[in-house]
Structure formats: C-alpha cells, structure tokens
Design a protein around this motif. Structure first.
Motif, PDB file in Angstrom:
ATOM      1  N   PRO A  75       0.820  -1.218   0.000  1.00 17.79           N
ATOM      2  CA  PRO A  75       0.000   0.000   0.000  1.00 17.79           C
ATOM      3  C   PRO A  75       0.852   1.266   0.000  1.00 17.79           C
ATOM      4  CG  PRO A  75      -0.689  -1.493   1.747  1.00 17.79           C
ATOM      5  CD  PRO A  75       0.564  -2.046   1.179  1.00 17.79           C
ATOM      6  N   ILE A  76       1.879   1.269   0.862  1.00 15.08           N
ATOM      7  CA  ILE A  76       2.716   2.470   0.957  1.00 15.08           C
ATOM      8  C   ILE A  76       3.442   2.714  -0.359  1.00 15.08           C
ATOM      9  CG2 ILE A  76       4.725   3.467   2.111  1.00 15.08           C
ATOM     10  CD1 ILE A  76       3.801   2.102   4.666  1.00 15.08           C
ATOM     11  N   TYR A  86       0.368  13.463  -8.510  1.00 15.82           N
ATOM     12  CA  TYR A  86       0.205  14.678  -7.713  1.00 15.82           C
ATOM     13  C   TYR A  86       1.410  15.602  -7.768  1.00 15.82           C
ATOM     14  CZ  TYR A  86      -4.133  12.951  -5.716  1.00 15.82           C
ATOM     15  OH  TYR A  86      -5.410  12.520  -5.562  1.00 15.82           O
ATOM     16  N   ILE A 121       1.695   6.680  -6.778  1.00 15.25           N
ATOM     17  CA  ILE A 121       0.581   7.531  -7.219  1.00 15.25           C
ATOM     18  C   ILE A 121       0.934   8.989  -6.956  1.00 15.25           C
ATOM     19  CG2 ILE A 121      -1.823   8.186  -6.795  1.00 15.25           C
ATOM     20  CD1 ILE A 121      -2.424   5.299  -6.180  1.00 15.25           C
ATOM     21  N   TYR A 122       1.483   9.249  -5.767  1.00 22.42           N
ATOM     22  CA  TYR A 122       1.845  10.630  -5.449  1.00 22.42           C
ATOM     23  C   TYR A 122       2.857  11.162  -6.460  1.00 22.42           C
ATOM     24  CZ  TYR A 122       3.401  14.798  -3.158  1.00 22.42           C
ATOM     25  OH  TYR A 122       3.704  16.111  -2.924  1.00 22.42           O
ATOM     26  N   ILE A 158      -9.389  11.959  -7.603  1.00 22.02           N
ATOM     27  CA  ILE A 158      -9.259  10.668  -6.930  1.00 22.02           C
ATOM     28  C   ILE A 158     -10.148   9.620  -7.602  1.00 22.02           C
ATOM     29  CG2 ILE A 158     -11.005  11.249  -5.150  1.00 22.02           C
ATOM     30  CD1 ILE A 158      -7.849   9.215  -4.541  1.00 22.02           C
ATOM     31  N   MET A 182       0.949   3.848  -3.105  1.00 21.99           N
ATOM     32  CA  MET A 182       0.488   5.227  -2.893  1.00 21.99           C
ATOM     33  C   MET A 182       1.609   6.235  -3.127  1.00 21.99           C
ATOM     34  SD  MET A 182      -2.498   5.149  -0.049  1.00 21.99           S
ATOM     35  CE  MET A 182      -1.931   4.100   1.248  1.00 21.99           C
ATOM     36  N   THR A 183       2.849   5.850  -2.769  1.00 19.98           N
ATOM     37  CA  THR A 183       3.980   6.730  -3.076  1.00 19.98           C
ATOM     38  C   THR A 183       4.090   6.932  -4.585  1.00 19.98           C
ATOM     39  OG1 THR A 183       5.189   5.915  -1.160  1.00 19.98           O
ATOM     40  CG2 THR A 183       6.463   7.048  -2.841  1.00 19.98           C
ATOM     41  N   LEU A 236      10.387  -1.854  -0.523  1.00 20.46           N
ATOM     42  CA  LEU A 236       9.676  -0.616  -0.847  1.00 20.46           C
ATOM     43  C   LEU A 236      10.152   0.012  -2.162  1.00 20.46           C
ATOM     44  CD1 LEU A 236       7.422   1.121   0.357  1.00 20.46           C
ATOM     45  CD2 LEU A 236       9.163   2.490   1.495  1.00 20.46           C
TER      46      LEU A 236
END
Lengths: 297, 301
Positions: free
Chosen positions: A98-99, A110, A105-106, A196, A102-103, A166
């Motif tokens: 998950p981390i 973003y 995705i950021y 989102i 999401m990293t 990671l």
C-alpha cells in the motif's frame, strides 16, 4: 568495465598485427567469443538448476512438505518453514505494497515533476535500494527487535523486509502508472470526475498488471532474502502461532542445513529444500510472464 | 458519487459546490504521507547505523579500525582483512563475470535469432531470481570440492570459491542492463557503421559497445554493488577466517560476513564495531555510486 577495455584492446592488438589475423578471422574469433559467453551463461544456469533438481526432486514428497521438523530422525519436514515464509511474504507485502503504490501515485499523479521535493523522494528511494541487505538486518535487529521491543519475530522480519522491498514496488508501480495514456486522465476530467475518482476508476485498473508484477517481484525478493531475516525473525523451527513468534523461513532453513551436512538424510533435506526454492522461483517467473502476456494482448 | 455530478438547483449561481473538496485533500495528504515513508526510512537507517557505529570508532579510532589487521573482539577491532577480502572477491567476480555478461548481452541484443533470444532471456531472469543461499549451497557442494581436488588443498572454502560464486551471481544484473542499453541505441549507429563497410562484429565492438558505455557501466556498478553486498553465499563458501588472506586459495571473511556471523551474539562495543563495519560497507556503496555519477557526467559533456 574491465571487459570494455579488454575487448577494445583485443581489437587493437588484432588490428595492429594484420599479418597474423585477417579481418575476416578476427570477426570469426569475436563472433565465437560472443557465442561462447552466451553458452557459458546458459550452461551455468542449467548446471545449477539441474544439479539441485536432479538431487532434490526425488526427496520432495508430500510428507516432506507437510511434515514437522525434527532435529534427528528420518522423517523431517519443512511445513513450519513454509508457514513462516508465507507469513513473512504476506505481512511484508501488507506493509510495503500500500505504501509503495500510494507513493508511486503521489509521484506520478500529484507531485510536480522535477520539483525539489520529488527529487528528494527519488534520491531516498534510490538510496534505500542501494543499501546492502545485511545493513537492513543490522538496523532491524537493533530498531525493531530491541528498541521497539518486538523481539525476534515474524513481525520484526516483515517490517525490515518491507523497507527493503519498498523501492522495488515504488519504481515498478511508477512505470506502470506512467504507461497509462494521458488521454485516460483527460477523458476522466472532461466527464467531470474528480481526481481521486479518475485515479481509482480509470488509472489504477489499467495499471493493474504492472502493479501485480511489482508485487510478484517483491514476493521473490522476500522469499530469497536470508541475512536480514535470520537477524530479525530468528530461526526457531516451530510453526509460528502469531506474527509475534520467531520463525525460520525456507532460505534460512537451507542455510542452517548446510551448516550441519553430516548424514545422508541431512544432505537429502538440503537438496529437497533447495529444490522447493527453485520451483517457487520458477512459478513466480511464470506468473509474471503470464501477466505480461495478458498486458500485451 | 461526488460533487461535480450533482445537479445544481435552478436559479442558483453555478459555482463549484465545495471550493475545498475534503475527499481530495484527504487522499492528497495520504499519498504525500506515504511518499514520506521512504525518506523517513533512509534517515532512520542512516541515523541508527551512524549513531550505533560511532562508539566503536571512538574506542578504536577510525584509522586503527580501518587499517587494523587483528579482529579479536572485545580486545582488538581491525577490519583491514575484511576490507581486503571484500575488495578482492568483488574485483575477482567482476573480472570473470563482466566479460561473459557483456558478451552475452551482445549476443541477446545483436547476434541471437529472435527465437533463441526469447529462450535465453527468461533463463537469465531465472538466474536473477534464484535465492543467494541456493547459490551458496551449489558453491558448497560443487565449487568448494572442485577447488580442493584441483589445487590439492585440505579445505576448498577459499576466496577463490567466493569469487566464482559471486561471478555467477552478478551475471544476470550486468546482462539485463547492458542488453537494454545496447538495444536502446538509435539504429543509425549500426546502419552508419555497416554503410561504411564495417562488418557486423566490427560495428558491435567499435561502435555499439562504446556508444552504450554509460548503460553498461551502470550495469557493472549494480553488479559490483550486488557482489559487495552479498552475504549468505559468501559465508557458505569462503571459510570466514577473520585473518588477512595470503592468496586466493586461503579462507577469508568479507565485511558483510563479519556482520552476519557475529551480530546475533554481539553486545556493547562489539556490536558497535559491527555497525562501524556497516558504515565502511556503506562508504563503499557511496563511493561506487559517486564514481558512476562522475563517469556518466563526464560522458555527457
């Protein structure tokens, strides 16, 4: 590095002595060297895999896989190590996936590309990837095992390995996300979807094969690691009751077995464990191939 | 599902319903927090390794620690034999492995027919995925006894065994990255060379390999990093004596093996000395990446 200079100097010596070797013969020689090198690579692989499988396959049985470990005796199994390995894989993925996703995705959706902040995150991710795994073990043993008081447990091991995988997850997921065409995002926004919503319903589904590949790759890493695992998860041969128990993974088990190769039975066990590990790697490789094949369709 | 799809009542001014979308901000924040985990991990590891290693440096002195030839905890902490063993085993593995790897990469990118390359490439990937303990086991049962017979020595657990195992282990890394960088070259390079009348092999060695140099160097650097960082396979085949190896036919202990073997029972300054060993190991990795950056930068100009 050395090959590069070497091959160059080979050529210059060869061209320098034209009387010795015609250009045609130099070509043949170098051509032969290339084929020989590829042959050596393949031979090594076949040798390693064949040697392990031919000595191990006959000792892999249902009893061996599901049996309990006994220090002495003929009927010793690896079920406890398989359970520990599965725990380790699932738990470290539960932390890192998950981390990592999401990293990614950021970073792709973003962050402003090329900003100082992104550069810092990239630099740190790359540094994480460059740290030798034994240093992770060293850190995990002091930080998770002692300082946080988690003890030698599957949890300590999984947290350490989560840090280790990671960077793999971040990098592979990032590539998958960047491969999603820009028009998907534009289409999403044009229909009035929020950011989102667009990410969740359009971008992530189309990047899914790449994300699954990254998870499989890190599964391979978790299964293959040994040095950081025995320093953080210990090597108790019992089936772990919970993630707070110490456990011995398959690779650590193989290592321990090789430290005590005295009886024929111990040899057979070591070969059989190595066989299981190679079969696991083969299956993971096959899985990535299947997913990549789906992706290309 | 969200504000944008809701129908606005007539007569009201059309404006974004919520100028501040809480859901958006929440997820943006969540993703940002996750992105910080990597940064946090590196700083925690860095802080811990240095903080824990410093007492040993203070106790033994940095110079004495790095140049000391005796490792007798808790009395003497000198890791020069381990530094030497790490350097020799890595250099040896590079000398054997890298030429084979680059030629195999050339084979995959340029020489092999497509069907053959499609068979060899998955094999190389498999080679990359095999756990290091399996390589160590293979080394223990095949390479170590072979060295015993070949050189007629009592124990084959030597630096040479480590070099051979590491050479096999770095093959896939160097092959994959070198092949990618050779394939990434614009086709005009080869076409130009061939148009000038150079043979295929000549254009490979004189044009393609030099042009792909930075990519190949990156592959080699990653291979070196793998060789320096490898632990278990080395412990299994190299004999682990913490003394200065006199030749490659003697047992040796690398920096990584030193940490892995003693960490589980080390306490106090001894444990700190293992952290200091880790710092030296990290210094090698930083040096490696730094020189790679320098080499690639020099090429870019």
């Amino acid at each position: 590095m050395s090959k590069f200079t070497q091959s160059n100097s080979t050529i210059s010596t060869l061209t320098g002595s034209k009387s010795l070797l015609s250009r045609e013969n130099q070509d043949k020689l170098l051509h032969g060297a290339i084929w020989a090198a590829a042959g050596v690579t393949i031979l090594f692989l076949l040798w390693v895999v064949w040697h392990i499988l031919s000595n191990g396959l006959s000792h892999v049985s249902w009893e061996f896989i599901t049996g309990a470990y006994t220090r002495i005796g003929e009927a010793s199994g690896i079920w406890a190590m398989i359970v520990s390995t599965v725990y380790m894989v699932l738990l470290s993925l539960a932390f890192a996936a998950p981390i990592g996703i999401m990293t990614a995705i950021y970073l792709t959706e973003y962050a402003k590309p090329g900003s100082k902040f992104v550069q810092v995150i990239r630099f740190c991710t790359e540094s994480l990837a460059g740290i030798p795994s034994i240093v992770y073990g060293l850190f995990g043993m002091t930080f998770f095992v002692t300082t946080l008081g988690l003890g030698f447990s599957i949890l300590s091991g999984a947290l350490t390995l989560a840090m280790l995988i990671l960077p793999v997850i971040i990098r592979t997921t990032e590539e998958a996300l960047m491969a999603v065409p820009m028009s998907y995002r534009e289409g999403g926004y044009a229909l009035g979807s929020s950011k989102i919503y667009t990410i969740w319903r359009l971008i992530l589904p189309s990047a899914l094969p790449g994300i699954v590949t990254s998870v499989i790759l890190s599964t391979g890493r978790v299964i293959g690691e040994s040095a950081p695992v025995f320093l953080t998860a210990g090597m108790v041969t019992q089936i772990p009751d919970s993630v707070m128990d110490s456990g011995r993974t398959l690779t650590v088990h193989l290592y321990k077995l090789t430290q005590e190769l005295f009886t024929q039975h111990e040899w057979d066990q070591a070969y059989a464990t190595a066989t299981i590990l190679i079969v696991l790697v083969l299956m993971l490789n096959l899985a990535t191939k299947v997913i990549a094949g789906r992706l290309n369709k | 599902m969200n504000t944008a799809t809701k129908v606005q009542p007539q007569g009201l001014q059309l404006a974004p319903k919520n100028a501040i979308d809480i859901k958006e901000i929440f997820f943006h924040g969540l993703f940002l927090c996750c992105a910080m985990v990597g940064v946090l991990s590196v700083s925690t590891i860095g802080w811990f390794v240095f903080n824990e290693g410093l007492p040993a440096f203070k106790e033994a002195g940095v110079t004495e620690f790095v140049t000391g030839k005796e490792w007798l905890p808790p009395a003497l902490y000198g890791i020069l034999p381990m530094i030497v063993a790490s350097i020799i085993s890595t250099a040896g593995a590079v000398m054997i492995g890298v030429p084979i790897a680059i030629l195999t990469a050339v084979f995959l990118a340029e020489i092999a027919p497509k069907w053959l390359a499609d068979l060899v490439r998955p094999a190389v990937e498999l080679l990359a995925g095999i756990p290091s303990v399996v390589y160590g086991f293979f080394g223990l049962v095949i390479i170590v006894p072979a060295i015993e017979t070949l050189f007629n020595i009592p124990a084959g657990n030597t630096l040479l065994a480590g070099i051979i195992v590491l050479a096999i282990m770095i093959l896939p890394t160097v092959i994959t990255i070198s092949e990618t960088s050779i394939r990434a070259l614009p086709s005009v390079y080869k076409e130009g060379a061939l148009a000038l009348g150079a043979s295929h092999v000549y254009s490979i060695f004189k044009v393609l390999i030099p042009a792909a140099k930075s990519g190949i160097l990156t592959g080699v650097a990653l291979g070196v990093a793998r060789a320096i960082g490898e632990t278990m396979a080395i412990i299994m085949v190299m004999g682990n004596a913490p003394a200065m190896p006199g030749s490659i036919l003697e047992p040796a202990r690398t920096l990584t093996a030193n940490i892995a073997m003693e960490m589980s029972y080390a306490t106090g300054i001894h444990s700190s000395a293992l952290y200091a060993t880790g710092i030296v190991l990290l210094a090698f990795i930083v040096l490696l990446n730094g020189s790679l950056l320098y080499l690639n930068r020099k090429r870019a100009y």
